[in-house]
Design an enzyme around this catalytic site. Structure first.
Site, PDB file in Angstrom:
ATOM      1  N   HIS A  95      -4.489 -10.443   0.052  1.00  0.00           N
ATOM      2  CA  HIS A  95      -3.445 -10.238   1.038  1.00  0.00           C
ATOM      3  C   HIS A  95      -3.013 -11.581   1.565  1.00  0.00           C
ATOM      4  O   HIS A  95      -3.846 -12.420   1.880  1.00  0.00           O
ATOM      5  CB  HIS A  95      -3.932  -9.319   2.157  1.00  0.00           C
ATOM      6  CG  HIS A  95      -4.176  -7.936   1.647  1.00  0.00           C
ATOM      7  ND1 HIS A  95      -5.409  -7.538   1.176  1.00  0.00           N
ATOM      8  CD2 HIS A  95      -3.346  -6.882   1.467  1.00  0.00           C
ATOM      9  CE1 HIS A  95      -5.316  -6.298   0.748  1.00  0.00           C
ATOM     10  NE2 HIS A  95      -4.086  -5.869   0.903  1.00  0.00           N
ATOM     11  N   LYS A 148       8.871  -4.751  -4.029  1.00  0.00           N
ATOM     12  CA  LYS A 148       7.816  -5.415  -4.806  1.00  0.00           C
ATOM     13  C   LYS A 148       8.354  -6.058  -6.067  1.00  0.00           C
ATOM     14  O   LYS A 148       9.435  -5.716  -6.542  1.00  0.00           O
ATOM     15  CB  LYS A 148       6.735  -4.406  -5.172  1.00  0.00           C
ATOM     16  CG  LYS A 148       7.256  -3.259  -6.043  1.00  0.00           C
ATOM     17  CD  LYS A 148       6.133  -2.383  -6.570  1.00  0.00           C
ATOM     18  CE  LYS A 148       6.680  -1.275  -7.458  1.00  0.00           C
ATOM     19  NZ  LYS A 148       5.666  -0.523  -8.172  1.00  0.00           N
ATOM     20  N   ARG A 184     -11.057   6.002  -6.767  1.00  0.00           N
ATOM     21  CA  ARG A 184      -9.937   6.916  -6.541  1.00  0.00           C
ATOM     22  C   ARG A 184     -10.154   8.175  -7.360  1.00  0.00           C
ATOM     23  O   ARG A 184     -10.582   8.101  -8.509  1.00  0.00           O
ATOM     24  CB  ARG A 184      -8.623   6.251  -6.966  1.00  0.00           C
ATOM     25  CG  ARG A 184      -8.326   5.011  -6.156  1.00  0.00           C
ATOM     26  CD  ARG A 184      -6.992   4.406  -6.559  1.00  0.00           C
ATOM     27  NE  ARG A 184      -6.793   3.154  -5.843  1.00  0.00           N
ATOM     28  CZ  ARG A 184      -5.773   2.328  -6.062  1.00  0.00           C
ATOM     29  NH1 ARG A 184      -4.862   2.636  -6.979  1.00  0.00           N
ATOM     30  NH2 ARG A 184      -5.662   1.207  -5.386  1.00  0.00           N
ATOM     31  N   ASP A 242      -7.704  -8.189  -5.809  1.00  0.00           N
ATOM     32  CA  ASP A 242      -6.812  -7.942  -4.697  1.00  0.00           C
ATOM     33  C   ASP A 242      -6.669  -9.187  -3.833  1.00  0.00           C
ATOM     34  O   ASP A 242      -7.572 -10.011  -3.784  1.00  0.00           O
ATOM     35  CB  ASP A 242      -7.463  -6.844  -3.840  1.00  0.00           C
ATOM     36  CG  ASP A 242      -6.444  -6.002  -3.138  1.00  0.00           C
ATOM     37  OD1 ASP A 242      -5.251  -6.331  -3.182  1.00  0.00           O
ATOM     38  OD2 ASP A 242      -6.855  -4.991  -2.528  1.00  0.00           O
ATOM     39  N   HIS A 264       0.802  -7.783  -0.207  1.00  0.00           N
ATOM     40  CA  HIS A 264      -0.356  -7.303  -0.944  1.00  0.00           C
ATOM     41  C   HIS A 264      -0.124  -7.680  -2.400  1.00  0.00           C
ATOM     42  O   HIS A 264       0.976  -7.508  -2.901  1.00  0.00           O
ATOM     43  CB  HIS A 264      -0.400  -5.779  -0.771  1.00  0.00           C
ATOM     44  CG  HIS A 264      -1.342  -5.091  -1.676  1.00  0.00           C
ATOM     45  ND1 HIS A 264      -2.537  -4.594  -1.253  1.00  0.00           N
ATOM     46  CD2 HIS A 264      -1.265  -4.815  -2.987  1.00  0.00           C
ATOM     47  CE1 HIS A 264      -3.155  -4.037  -2.268  1.00  0.00           C
ATOM     48  NE2 HIS A 264      -2.416  -4.163  -3.330  1.00  0.00           N
ATOM     49  N   GLN A 281     -10.338  -4.139  -8.206  1.00  0.00           N
ATOM     50  CA  GLN A 281      -9.021  -4.766  -8.127  1.00  0.00           C
ATOM     51  C   GLN A 281      -9.184  -6.244  -7.847  1.00  0.00           C
ATOM     52  O   GLN A 281     -10.041  -6.637  -7.060  1.00  0.00           O
ATOM     53  CB  GLN A 281      -8.238  -4.181  -6.958  1.00  0.00           C
ATOM     54  CG  GLN A 281      -7.676  -2.817  -7.196  1.00  0.00           C
ATOM     55  CD  GLN A 281      -6.798  -2.410  -6.028  1.00  0.00           C
ATOM     56  OE1 GLN A 281      -7.223  -2.465  -4.876  1.00  0.00           O
ATOM     57  NE2 GLN A 281      -5.583  -2.007  -6.328  1.00  0.00           N
TER      58      GLN A 281
END
Length: 645
Positions: free
Chosen positions: A387, A471, A365, A385, A517, A383
């Site tokens: 899902h 969230k 990023r 991460d 997520h 990350q």
RNA sequence: GCCGGCGUAGCUCAAUGGUAGAGCAACGGUUUCGUAAACCGUAGGUCGGAGGUUCAACUCCUCUCGCCGGCUCCA
């Protein structure tokens, strides 16, 4: 007469118009002396104010958070007065109390340097010694503007224009006047001249807006007693000593370099070893927890990012595209679209849901150069991460599951204190959010249900949700009591629709799945920095890059040291024999201490003869001689239990 | 990105326009040592990079890269 109710429930009678200071005196002279303000029916007021009707009174001292706020705020005013006394053409910005201190923003043509801070401090001590009475007065908006106009306080004029009150309150001490809601201490002498310190000067945009002029901000801290100030400064020094940027260099774990570019971490062998340990533990837990681990590419075609909406909403965070055979490809700032590609690779049935797909996905990023900060804020990071794709019926259980899973994972790294935040949308601006009202309501309900099922206490953050869903965030508290956000569990009402994700339900029809997520450690780089600071580089045995060093007392014991190391290595212990010639045992111990190696095995003539090792811990504790098999048992136990040492 | 500060040996830091220095680390040797630094010696630098001012630049100026403290944003 009026009746005042004290915090303990007692009631006391006073003449109407009694000042809060007199009330404090009536309760006790000690309290009156320590008092800095009062809560009147829960509202904070100056001590000089008078009460005319029955109410609940709570006298505030600087030992309470509200009292500290008053102390900090008044000290900010004293600092502003000092700056106005010392420098010409100063325009005042804002000067609020913040955690542990205060700041004040000044528009000042002259550049402030840290050497000015001492001068300003001296002037502040003079103002405190003058014992200036601090008076509050109110003016109409017009009068207020006249006053500020006259004083050339243009920034204050702007603030008055933004107020929505009829009258404007001012505080005055000597010839210093400031627009301020208050409350404040009764006099400047309430501030202990030895218990404040101006910490730093920094630039800050007026109202935090980049298009507005940059002001000069002075940060300071203030306490009741010098000893409290000293404790606070010692804490700041401890934070500095533990700074991961210093420790990763000293312990040879991770580095950055200009040649390779800013914000890009290089993991050295020892840091790399730790990262493997962290990731292996992470993978083990994920497989046990019903996740599958997937791998996806680092770049993807522009079309993918158009569909996902990233090119519309996240372009600023993305690097410029690279052209490959006439097609634009972007390096990924997030993993989600790729996970969707796997989902959409074939028709999905309700029978295979929920899907829990995790990836240690490295993303890039664009971060503005000024925001980069060690490993806490970088441009390339991994990350942890995942899902979760499920049916609406499954969502409650999935949320509960992931919450518990996250806390369990974090506990494995030695964190025990957590703060949970529930971020929901701002009900006043529903148009700013993706997804239907019903979905938002259901999602919020399942988040709340999960939190309440486990009796987790949490803060509800109104309007803090991201545009695509509500969230839950989990913040961990580290050894120094600082909190860091790691885990985020987010509903996504945006992606499934954009990519037209579907599953065939029991009814044979197509349905849209729910997608959650989540990242638990957040980013490996950032989490690693937290570990380094939390443990001050003295990692628990299971995480230590080197767990044991064998230290021969003299060269004669080198062979024995080597054989001990060999035996430890054979059972999977990370060990090194320090048999380098010409080193005294004291030197070897000192080196091992500095490297924060958990166990030092000293072997000399005695140990060699008896076939033992002398165990010393990095805590400087001496466990004395021990048979090697006993030591292996001890350390293995510590490793399995993930104990510190 | 913006404001301010900083950048000298691997590390920590000296040297204020006139020949770049110390400690630790490294390397060579001597010492063989019992719970936080043995001793002696050697080598190591286009002073972050580029340009400029000057007889002369680590030192002054401009640009650039990186770092630090903030602003803003967030993993």
């Amino acid at each position: 007469m009026i009746q005042l109710v004290l915090p303990d429930g007692n009631k006391k009678e006073f003449k109407a118009g009694v000042s809060l200071y007199e009330v404090a005196q009536a309760i006790g002279p000690g309290l009156a002396k320590a008092a800095v303000g009062a809560l009147v029916d829960g509202e904070l007021h100056d001590l000089r104010e008078r009460v005319y009707k029955n109410c609940a009174i709570n006298i505030i001292t600087t030992s309470s958070p509200q009292g500290r706020e008053i102390l900090c705020h008044t000290t900010a005013h004293i600092m502003a007065q000092a700056v106005k006394n010392l420098f010409h053409a100063v325009k005042l910005g804002i000067g609020p109390a913040i955690t542990d201190g205060f700041y004040y923003d000044f528009d000042l043509p002259r550049r402030l340097s840290s050497s000015d801070l001492e001068k300003i401090s001296e002037e502040m001590r003079r103002i405190i010694a003058d014992d200036l009475s601090i008076e509050r007065w109110e003016k109409s908006r017009e009068e207020a503007k006249e006053i500020m106009q006259e004083r050339g306080e243009e920034l204050k004029l702007e603030l008055i224009d933004e107020l929505d009150t009829e009258t404007v309150t001012f505080y005055q001490q000597g010839d210093f006047i400031d627009l301020c809601r208050g409350p404040h201490l009764p006099s400047t002498s309430y501030v202990n001249p030895n218990a404040f310190k101006l910490i730093s000067v920094a630039g800050a945009y007026w109202k935090g807006d980049e298009s507005r002029p940059m002001l000069q901000r002075i940060y300071g801290t203030v306490w009741n007693k010098k000893t409290e100030l000293d404790t606070h400064l010692e804490r700041l020094a401890e934070i500095e000593r533990r700074d991961h940027r210093k420790l990763i260099k000293e312990l040879d774990l991770v580095s950055f370099n200009d040649e390779g570019g800013a914000g890009l971490a290089y993991w050295h062998p020892k840091g790399g070893r730790m990262r493997v340990l962290i990731e292996d533990y992470w993978r083990k837990l994920h497989y046990e927890g019903g996740y599958e681990i997937i791998f996806t590419p680092h770049i993807g075609r522009a079309q993918l990012w158009e569909t996902s909406g990233h090119l519309d909403f996240y372009r600023d965070g993305m690097y410029s595209p690279m052209e490959i055979e006439g097609q634009d490809y972007y390096i990924k700032p997030m993993n989600c679209p790729f996970h969707v590609m796997i989902y959409n690779s074939r028709t999905r049935s309700y029978r295979e849901l929920p899907l829990r797909w995790a990836e240690l996905g490295t993303v890039y990023r664009y971060e503005r150069s000024g925001t980069l900060h060690g490993m806490l804020r970088v441009r390339g990071f991994t990350q942890d991460d995942a899902h979760i794709i499920c049916t609406p019926e499954q969502i409650d259980e999935e949320i509960l599951r992931v919450l518990e899973f996250s806390l369990n994972l974090l506990r494995g790294f030695g964190f025990t204190k957590f703060k949970i935040e529930l971020s929901v949308r701002n009900p006043k601006t529903p148009e700013k959010y993706a997804g239907e009202d019903l979905m938002w309501e259901e999602a919020e309900a399942s988040l709340v249900k999960a939190l309440e099922a486990k009796n987790f206490s949490y803060h509800r953050m109104e309007g803090e949700a991201v545009f695509y869903g509500p969230k839950i965030d989990i913040k961990i508290e580290d050894a120094l009591g600082r909190t860091w956000q790691c885990t985020t569990i987010q509903f996504d009402f945006n992606i499934p629709g954009r990519f037209d994700m579907m599953y065939i339900g029991e009814d044979g029809k197509e349905h849209r799945p729910y997608m959650v997520h989540r990242a638990l450690l957040g980013s490996i780089e950032r989490f690693y920095a937290l570990l380094v600071e939390h443990y001050n580089g003295a990692f628990p045995v299971w995480l230590s890059p080197l767990q044991v060093v064998v230290l021969p007392v003299s060269q004669d014991n080198s062979g024995y040291a080597q054989s001990i190391a060999q035996q430890l290595r054979a059972v999977g212990i990370r060990v090194e024999a320090r048999t380098e010639r010409g080193r005294t045992i004291n030197y070897l111990i000192r080196q091992a201490q500095l490297e924060k190696i958990p166990y030092m095995l000293v072997v000399g003539k005695r140990e060699e003869e008896q076939g033992t090792v002398a165990v010393r811990l990095r805590t400087e504790e001496d466990l004395g001689p021990c048979r090697l098999d006993q030591f292996i048992e001890l350390i293995t136990e510590k490793i399995t239990r993930k104990e510190l040492i």
